[in-house]
Write a protein that holds these residues in place. Structure first.
Motif, short mmCIF file in Angstrom:
data_model
loop_
_atom_site.label_atom_id
_atom_site.label_comp_id
_atom_site.label_asym_id
_atom_site.label_seq_id
_atom_site.Cartn_x
_atom_site.Cartn_y
_atom_site.Cartn_z
N ARG A 1 8.00 -1.35 6.84
CA ARG A 1 7.07 -2.35 6.32
C ARG A 1 5.79 -2.27 7.13
O ARG A 1 5.81 -1.84 8.30
CB ARG A 1 7.66 -3.76 6.48
CG ARG A 1 8.94 -4.02 5.73
CD ARG A 1 9.40 -5.44 5.93
NE ARG A 1 9.62 -5.78 7.33
CZ ARG A 1 10.79 -5.68 7.95
NH1 ARG A 1 11.84 -5.24 7.30
NH2 ARG A 1 10.90 -6.01 9.22
N PRO A 2 4.67 -2.70 6.55
CA PRO A 2 3.41 -2.67 7.30
C PRO A 2 3.54 -3.45 8.61
O PRO A 2 4.11 -4.53 8.66
CB PRO A 2 2.42 -3.35 6.35
CG PRO A 2 2.99 -3.13 4.99
CD PRO A 2 4.48 -3.18 5.17
N ASN A 3 3.00 -2.83 9.67
CA ASN A 3 2.96 -3.43 11.01
C ASN A 3 4.33 -3.68 11.64
O ASN A 3 4.44 -4.44 12.59
CB ASN A 3 2.14 -4.72 11.01
CG ASN A 3 0.71 -4.47 10.63
OD1 ASN A 3 0.09 -3.54 11.16
ND2 ASN A 3 0.17 -5.24 9.70
N MET A 4 5.35 -3.02 11.13
CA MET A 4 6.68 -3.14 11.72
C MET A 4 6.65 -2.59 13.14
O MET A 4 5.99 -1.59 13.40
CB MET A 4 7.67 -2.35 10.87
CG MET A 4 9.07 -2.31 11.38
SD MET A 4 10.08 -1.26 10.31
CE MET A 4 10.78 -2.50 9.25
N PRO B 1 0.82 -1.21 0.00
CA PRO B 1 0.00 0.00 0.00
C PRO B 1 0.86 1.27 0.00
O PRO B 1 2.02 1.25 0.39
CB PRO B 1 -0.82 -0.11 1.28
CG PRO B 1 -0.15 -1.15 2.10
CD PRO B 1 0.66 -2.01 1.20
N GLU B 2 0.23 2.37 -0.43
CA GLU B 2 0.95 3.64 -0.51
C GLU B 2 1.42 4.10 0.86
O GLU B 2 2.52 4.59 1.02
CB GLU B 2 0.03 4.69 -1.14
CG GLU B 2 0.75 5.76 -1.86
CD GLU B 2 -0.22 6.56 -2.71
OE1 GLU B 2 -0.57 7.65 -2.27
OE2 GLU B 2 -0.61 6.07 -3.79
N THR B 3 0.55 3.97 1.85
CA THR B 3 0.93 4.25 3.24
C THR B 3 0.39 3.12 4.11
O THR B 3 -0.55 2.43 3.74
CB THR B 3 0.38 5.59 3.75
OG1 THR B 3 -1.04 5.57 3.69
CG2 THR B 3 0.92 6.76 2.95
N PHE B 4 0.99 2.97 5.25
CA PHE B 4 0.58 1.91 6.17
C PHE B 4 0.99 2.32 7.58
O PHE B 4 1.63 3.34 7.79
CB PHE B 4 1.20 0.57 5.76
CG PHE B 4 2.67 0.66 5.44
CD1 PHE B 4 3.61 0.72 6.44
CD2 PHE B 4 3.08 0.75 4.12
CE1 PHE B 4 4.96 0.83 6.14
CE2 PHE B 4 4.43 0.85 3.81
CZ PHE B 4 5.36 0.89 4.83
N THR C 1 1.94 6.58 10.74
CA THR C 1 1.80 6.32 9.31
C THR C 1 3.15 6.46 8.63
O THR C 1 3.90 7.41 8.89
CB THR C 1 0.80 7.31 8.70
OG1 THR C 1 -0.46 7.15 9.35
CG2 THR C 1 0.62 7.05 7.21
N ALA C 2 3.47 5.50 7.77
CA ALA C 2 4.73 5.53 7.02
C ALA C 2 4.48 5.07 5.60
O ALA C 2 3.42 4.55 5.28
CB ALA C 2 5.77 4.63 7.70
N GLY C 3 5.50 5.24 4.75
CA GLY C 3 5.44 4.79 3.37
C GLY C 3 6.52 3.77 3.11
O GLY C 3 7.48 3.65 3.88
N PRO C 4 6.42 3.02 2.02
CA PRO C 4 7.37 1.94 1.74
C PRO C 4 8.78 2.42 1.41
O PRO C 4 9.73 1.65 1.47
CB PRO C 4 6.74 1.21 0.55
CG PRO C 4 5.84 2.20 -0.08
CD PRO C 4 5.36 3.10 1.01
N GLU C 5 8.95 3.68 1.05
CA GLU C 5 10.28 4.19 0.74
C GLU C 5 10.83 5.07 1.85
O GLU C 5 11.75 5.85 1.64
CB GLU C 5 10.24 4.94 -0.59
CG GLU C 5 9.90 4.00 -1.74
CD GLU C 5 9.87 4.69 -3.09
OE1 GLU C 5 10.12 5.91 -3.14
OE2 GLU C 5 9.60 4.01 -4.07
#
Ligand code: FES
Length: 80
Positions: free
Chosen positions: A72-75, A2-5, A15-19
């Motif tokens: 990463r999501p849920n890190m 997802p774009e944000t997670f 909230t963060a993003g994959p990059e």
């Protein structure tokens, strides 16, 4: 991905993003990474995996380099 997670810093959702690196996320949130042996607050310095100042616990793995790890999501990130 997802774009944000959501990731968790010391149990708090953020909230963060994959990059986004973990170190960048902590700087954005105005948080420090850890304390030195003498108790001084430490945060990312070099941003390229050399100084080791950005170490945090990432998903139960101690001493992960925040500047070299993308969110990463849920890190689960634990500082200090
Ligand atoms: S900021 Fe230097 S190793 Fe991560």
């Amino acid at each position: 991905m997802p774009e944000t997670f959501t990731v968790f810093i010391n149990g708090q959702p953020v909230t963060a993003g994959p990059e986004t690196s973990v170190a960048a996320l902590l700087l954005r949130e105005r948080m420090v990474n850890r304390r030195s042996c003498a108790g001084q607050l430490r945060a990312a310095f070099c941003g390229m995996g050399i100084c080791m100042e950005c170490r945090v616990t990432i998903d139960s793995d101690a001493h992960g380099l925040g500047c070299m790890t993308f969110c990463r999501p849920n890190m689960k990130i634990t500082t200090l």
